[in-house]
Scaffold this motif. Structure first.
Motif, PDB file in Angstrom:
ATOM      1  N   LEU A 271       0.826  -1.209   0.001  1.00 38.52           N
ATOM      2  CA  LEU A 271      -0.076  -0.028   0.085  1.00 38.52           C
ATOM      3  C   LEU A 271       0.722   1.152   0.057  1.00 38.52           C
ATOM      4  O   LEU A 271       0.145   2.449  -0.225  1.00 38.52           O
ATOM      5  CB  LEU A 271      -0.964   0.048   1.386  1.00 38.52           C
ATOM      6  N   HIS A 272       2.081   1.108   0.190  1.00 42.88           N
ATOM      7  CA  HIS A 272       2.880   2.519   0.501  1.00 42.88           C
ATOM      8  C   HIS A 272       4.021   2.718  -0.322  1.00 42.88           C
ATOM      9  O   HIS A 272       4.952   3.245  -0.247  1.00 42.88           O
ATOM     10  CB  HIS A 272       3.636   2.177   1.993  1.00 42.88           C
ATOM     11  N   ASN A 273       4.011   1.771  -1.651  1.00 45.35           N
ATOM     12  CA  ASN A 273       4.958   2.058  -2.586  1.00 45.35           C
ATOM     13  C   ASN A 273       4.364   2.244  -3.891  1.00 45.35           C
ATOM     14  O   ASN A 273       4.747   1.485  -4.804  1.00 45.35           O
ATOM     15  CB  ASN A 273       5.982   0.981  -2.455  1.00 45.35           C
ATOM     16  N   TRP A 274       3.206   3.122  -4.191  1.00 45.57           N
ATOM     17  CA  TRP A 274       2.595   3.026  -5.242  1.00 45.57           C
ATOM     18  C   TRP A 274       3.166   4.128  -6.205  1.00 45.57           C
ATOM     19  O   TRP A 274       3.771   5.142  -5.487  1.00 45.57           O
ATOM     20  CB  TRP A 274       0.927   3.403  -5.229  1.00 45.57           C
ATOM     21  N   LYS A 275       3.097   4.090  -7.368  1.00 53.41           N
ATOM     22  CA  LYS A 275       3.556   5.384  -8.400  1.00 53.41           C
ATOM     23  C   LYS A 275       2.322   6.133  -8.786  1.00 53.41           C
ATOM     24  O   LYS A 275       1.379   5.672  -9.662  1.00 53.41           O
ATOM     25  CB  LYS A 275       4.323   4.653  -9.572  1.00 53.41           C
ATOM     26  N   ASP A 276       2.564   7.449  -8.511  1.00 53.23           N
ATOM     27  CA  ASP A 276       1.487   8.434  -9.010  1.00 53.23           C
ATOM     28  C   ASP A 276       0.017   8.222  -8.399  1.00 53.23           C
ATOM     29  O   ASP A 276      -0.277   9.380  -7.829  1.00 53.23           O
ATOM     30  CB  ASP A 276       1.353   8.294 -10.322  1.00 53.23           C
ATOM     31  N   LYS A 277      -0.372   7.084  -8.209  1.00 51.68           N
ATOM     32  CA  LYS A 277      -1.786   7.038  -7.473  1.00 51.68           C
ATOM     33  C   LYS A 277      -1.813   6.021  -6.400  1.00 51.68           C
ATOM     34  O   LYS A 277      -1.185   4.782  -6.508  1.00 51.68           O
ATOM     35  CB  LYS A 277      -2.694   6.494  -8.505  1.00 51.68           C
ATOM     36  N   SER A 278      -2.225   6.193  -5.164  1.00 52.07           N
ATOM     37  CA  SER A 278      -2.404   5.182  -3.848  1.00 52.07           C
ATOM     38  C   SER A 278      -3.706   4.448  -4.069  1.00 52.07           C
ATOM     39  O   SER A 278      -4.540   4.808  -4.943  1.00 52.07           O
ATOM     40  CB  SER A 278      -2.168   6.012  -2.715  1.00 52.07           C
ATOM     41  N   ILE A 279      -3.976   3.613  -3.168  1.00 53.57           N
ATOM     42  CA  ILE A 279      -4.980   2.777  -3.277  1.00 53.57           C
ATOM     43  C   ILE A 279      -5.174   2.312  -1.716  1.00 53.57           C
ATOM     44  O   ILE A 279      -4.356   2.047  -0.872  1.00 53.57           O
ATOM     45  CB  ILE A 279      -5.019   1.286  -3.883  1.00 53.57           C
ATOM     46  N   SER A 280      -6.522   2.279  -1.293  1.00 50.76           N
ATOM     47  CA  SER A 280      -6.958   2.069   0.022  1.00 50.76           C
ATOM     48  C   SER A 280      -7.261   0.569   0.314  1.00 50.76           C
ATOM     49  O   SER A 280      -7.557  -0.060  -0.578  1.00 50.76           O
ATOM     50  CB  SER A 280      -8.160   2.697   0.614  1.00 50.76           C
ATOM     51  N   LEU A 281      -7.177   0.334   1.696  1.00 47.05           N
ATOM     52  CA  LEU A 281      -7.715  -1.101   2.082  1.00 47.05           C
ATOM     53  C   LEU A 281      -9.011  -1.514   1.377  1.00 47.05           C
ATOM     54  O   LEU A 281      -9.317  -2.670   0.985  1.00 47.05           O
ATOM     55  CB  LEU A 281      -7.540  -1.221   3.435  1.00 47.05           C
ATOM     56  N   ALA A 282     -10.235  -0.480   1.580  1.00 46.26           N
ATOM     57  CA  ALA A 282     -11.275  -0.779   1.061  1.00 46.26           C
ATOM     58  C   ALA A 282     -11.242  -0.882  -0.159  1.00 46.26           C
ATOM     59  O   ALA A 282     -11.948  -1.822  -0.833  1.00 46.26           O
ATOM     60  CB  ALA A 282     -12.077   0.492   1.570  1.00 46.26           C
ATOM     61  N   ASP A 283     -10.468  -0.228  -0.887  1.00 46.61           N
ATOM     62  CA  ASP A 283     -10.288  -0.361  -2.566  1.00 46.61           C
ATOM     63  C   ASP A 283     -10.075  -1.859  -2.830  1.00 46.61           C
ATOM     64  O   ASP A 283     -10.472  -2.620  -3.705  1.00 46.61           O
ATOM     65  CB  ASP A 283      -9.389   0.505  -3.158  1.00 46.61           C
ATOM     66  N   ILE A 284      -8.939  -2.396  -2.004  1.00 37.30           N
ATOM     67  CA  ILE A 284      -8.554  -3.693  -2.168  1.00 37.30           C
ATOM     68  C   ILE A 284      -9.619  -4.888  -2.098  1.00 37.30           C
ATOM     69  O   ILE A 284      -9.773  -5.674  -2.731  1.00 37.30           O
ATOM     70  CB  ILE A 284      -7.270  -4.060  -1.438  1.00 37.30           C
ATOM     71  N   SER A 285     -10.184  -4.652  -0.972  1.00 35.92           N
ATOM     72  CA  SER A 285     -11.434  -5.419  -0.573  1.00 35.92           C
ATOM     73  C   SER A 285     -12.376  -5.419  -1.857  1.00 35.92           C
ATOM     74  O   SER A 285     -12.956  -6.575  -1.998  1.00 35.92           O
ATOM     75  CB  SER A 285     -11.876  -5.258   0.758  1.00 35.92           C
ATOM     76  N   LYS A 286     -12.848  -4.469  -2.043  1.00 37.36           N
ATOM     77  CA  LYS A 286     -13.964  -4.393  -3.203  1.00 37.36           C
ATOM     78  C   LYS A 286     -13.301  -4.930  -4.706  1.00 37.36           C
ATOM     79  O   LYS A 286     -13.979  -5.571  -5.101  1.00 37.36           O
ATOM     80  CB  LYS A 286     -14.047  -2.859  -3.489  1.00 37.36           C
ATOM     81  N   LEU A 287     -12.092  -4.821  -5.052  1.00 36.93           N
ATOM     82  CA  LEU A 287     -11.353  -5.312  -6.148  1.00 36.93           C
ATOM     83  C   LEU A 287     -11.293  -6.652  -6.179  1.00 36.93           C
ATOM     84  O   LEU A 287     -11.875  -7.429  -7.284  1.00 36.93           O
ATOM     85  CB  LEU A 287     -10.095  -4.916  -6.292  1.00 36.93           C
ATOM     86  N   PHE A 288     -10.993  -7.159  -5.082  1.00 36.87           N
ATOM     87  CA  PHE A 288     -10.825  -8.575  -5.000  1.00 36.87           C
ATOM     88  C   PHE A 288     -12.064  -9.595  -4.349  1.00 36.87           C
ATOM     89  O   PHE A 288     -11.968 -10.887  -4.240  1.00 36.87           O
ATOM     90  CB  PHE A 288      -9.641  -9.131  -3.928  1.00 36.87           C
ATOM     91  N   ARG A 290     -12.606 -10.092  -1.278  1.00 40.05           N
ATOM     92  CA  ARG A 290     -12.084 -10.976   0.069  1.00 40.05           C
ATOM     93  C   ARG A 290     -11.565 -10.114   0.944  1.00 40.05           C
ATOM     94  O   ARG A 290     -11.206  -8.717   0.782  1.00 40.05           O
ATOM     95  CB  ARG A 290     -11.021 -11.753  -0.737  1.00 40.05           C
ATOM     96  N   PRO A 291     -11.323 -10.656   2.104  1.00 40.47           N
ATOM     97  CA  PRO A 291     -11.072  -9.729   3.226  1.00 40.47           C
ATOM     98  C   PRO A 291      -9.524  -9.382   2.903  1.00 40.47           C
ATOM     99  O   PRO A 291      -8.612  -9.990   1.867  1.00 40.47           O
ATOM    100  CB  PRO A 291     -10.843 -10.894   4.497  1.00 40.47           C
ATOM    101  N   VAL A 292      -8.703  -8.378   3.562  1.00 45.77           N
ATOM    102  CA  VAL A 292      -7.578  -7.866   3.386  1.00 45.77           C
ATOM    103  C   VAL A 292      -6.586  -7.973   4.556  1.00 45.77           C
ATOM    104  O   VAL A 292      -7.317  -7.927   5.598  1.00 45.77           O
ATOM    105  CB  VAL A 292      -7.555  -6.483   2.791  1.00 45.77           C
ATOM    106  N   LEU A 293      -5.497  -8.262   4.389  1.00 45.68           N
ATOM    107  CA  LEU A 293      -4.355  -8.045   5.444  1.00 45.68           C
ATOM    108  C   LEU A 293      -3.361  -7.008   5.255  1.00 45.68           C
ATOM    109  O   LEU A 293      -3.085  -7.004   3.977  1.00 45.68           O
ATOM    110  CB  LEU A 293      -3.430  -9.206   5.350  1.00 45.68           C
ATOM    111  N   GLY A 294      -3.480  -6.162   6.134  1.00 48.38           N
ATOM    112  CA  GLY A 294      -2.429  -5.058   6.114  1.00 48.38           C
ATOM    113  C   GLY A 294      -2.769  -3.840   6.708  1.00 48.38           C
ATOM    114  O   GLY A 294      -3.148  -3.900   7.659  1.00 48.38           O
ATOM    115  N   GLY A 295      -2.380  -2.626   6.101  1.00 51.66           N
ATOM    116  CA  GLY A 295      -2.329  -1.380   6.737  1.00 51.66           C
ATOM    117  C   GLY A 295      -1.196  -0.731   7.187  1.00 51.66           C
ATOM    118  O   GLY A 295      -1.020   0.766   6.732  1.00 51.66           O
ATOM    119  N   LEU A 296      -0.044  -1.262   7.668  1.00 55.20           N
ATOM    120  CA  LEU A 296       0.838  -0.710   8.353  1.00 55.20           C
ATOM    121  C   LEU A 296       2.086  -0.646   7.202  1.00 55.20           C
ATOM    122  O   LEU A 296       2.086  -1.573   6.808  1.00 55.20           O
ATOM    123  CB  LEU A 296       1.265  -1.092   9.541  1.00 55.20           C
TER     124      LEU A 296
END
Length: 359
Positions: A271-288, A290-296
């Protein structure tokens, strides 16, 4: 698209089964009275939010095999209060030095005995901790294992790594026989680890640095082998984490989409090494779906300094916006010398956060 629909359907069936189990069990979601195995299963039930927030942090243990490795994993699990046992294995023998693209053909599969010491670690951890926690070994990507097998430690040998990057870029197709041989060995390990007691796998999928191996090179050369590990894990084990490893690269929405059709019970993204555009935990959950692991951020300065107050403040911001079904963790492994007592206090804080921060 058909593969993605198939994976969503498979995950839906799994979640439905978990919901059925959860409906017949009463599990106290407190810091002192719970079974971590059951609480992790509940995260997969996306019909309800998990009040108890499971936590996963891992490090790269110096001891890889034998009783020292077993004890290192037990000590980490018990000291930090994390919610499952991640079994690390990072030693792969050099099979063949690769100096030209022609040498890739010389790479052969590992002998079965290559894995035996690690399988013994899994067996012992299953015996010691299997009744209370899931045993989840890490499986590294075929590309990472191949480059180590060909003579370069990715984490320490930057010059050697650049050598292999250039070889692959010269003739990407030439690497396919070597990837085939390594993938075959890793699939053997996954199946044997399941027999030894693994409840699932932490599949570290990567195209290595996607700025170097993106687009067609990833999708046509690397991904078919990388993806096989997730497919086999999903076939034989009930709880698998897809760890999308950034490995020094910078993701974009386009390269991240390459992973949408991978199976996996839980997604652990960078989540912390994106180029130009970031993505959120909620975005990941919706994309996949499925539940997400991460945050920090696993390289958080507060984590490095052991500043508990700052870490709690970071946790507060992350959990305010986290998906309903969530495992707290980091983008990747944390500092090996992290203060474990501080980490334990942080883990305990996270476990009950949703109960102590109700509106």
């Amino acid at each position: 698209m058909k593969k993605q629909v198939k994976n969503i359907f498979r995950n839906t069936l799994l979640i439905a089964a978990v919901a059925s189990i959860s409906a017949t069990q009463s599990v106290a979601q407190t810091a002192n009275d719970y079974n971590k195995r059951e609480l992790l299963w509940q995260v997969l039930d996306q019909s309800r939010a998990n009040d108890y927030v499971p936590v996963f942090f891992n490090i790269h243990f110096p001891d890889k095999t034998g009783q020292k490795a077993v004890q290192s994993h037990i000590d980490w699990y018990k000291t930090t209060h994390v919610d499952f046992v991640n079994v690390k294995y990072e030693y792969f023998p050099e099979i063949q030095a690769v100096n030209s693209t022609k040498d890739w053909k010389k790479i052969k599969s590992f002998a079965p005995e290559t894995w035996e010491e690690q399988l013994n670690v899994i067996r012992q951890l299953k015996h010691e901790l299997g009744s209370e926690a899931l045993i989840i070994p890490t499986v590294f990507s075929p590309l990472r294992v191949l480059i180590q097998t060909a003579g370069s430690q990715l984490s320490s040998d930057r010059e050697g790594r650049r050598h292999f990057v250039e070889l692959i870029k010269q003739d990407p197709k030439a690497i396919k026989p070597a990837l085939e041989a390594v993938t075959k060995s890793l699939i053997y390990y996954i199946r044997e680890a399941r027999k030894a007691g693994a409840d699932g796998f932490y599949i570290s999928s990567q195209g290595d640095d996607l700025e170097e191996f993106g687009g067609d090179v990833f999708n046509k050369i690397i991904k078919p082998y990388d993806r096989q590990l997730s497919d086999v894990a999903a076939e034989i084990a009930p709880f698998n984490i897809l760890h999308i490893c950034e490995s020094g690269g910078h993701f974009t929405p386009e390269t991240f989409n390459d992973y949408l059709d991978y199976p996996g019970s839980v997604i652990n993204p960078p989540l912390h090494n994106w180029k130009d555009k970031s993505i959120s935990l909620a975005d990941i959950s919706k994309l996949f779906h499925r539940p997400v692991l991460g945050g920090l951020n696993n390289r958080s300065q507060a984590l490095k300094e052991g500043n508990l107050a700052e870490l709690k403040a970071e946790v507060d911001e992350i959990l305010k916006n986290a998906p309903a079904n969530f495992i707290f963790g980091a983008d990747d492994s944390v500092f090996n010398d992290v203060d474990q007592e501080t980490l334990r206090k942080l883990v305990d804080y996270i476990h009950t956060w949703r109960q102590t921060h109700r509106k």
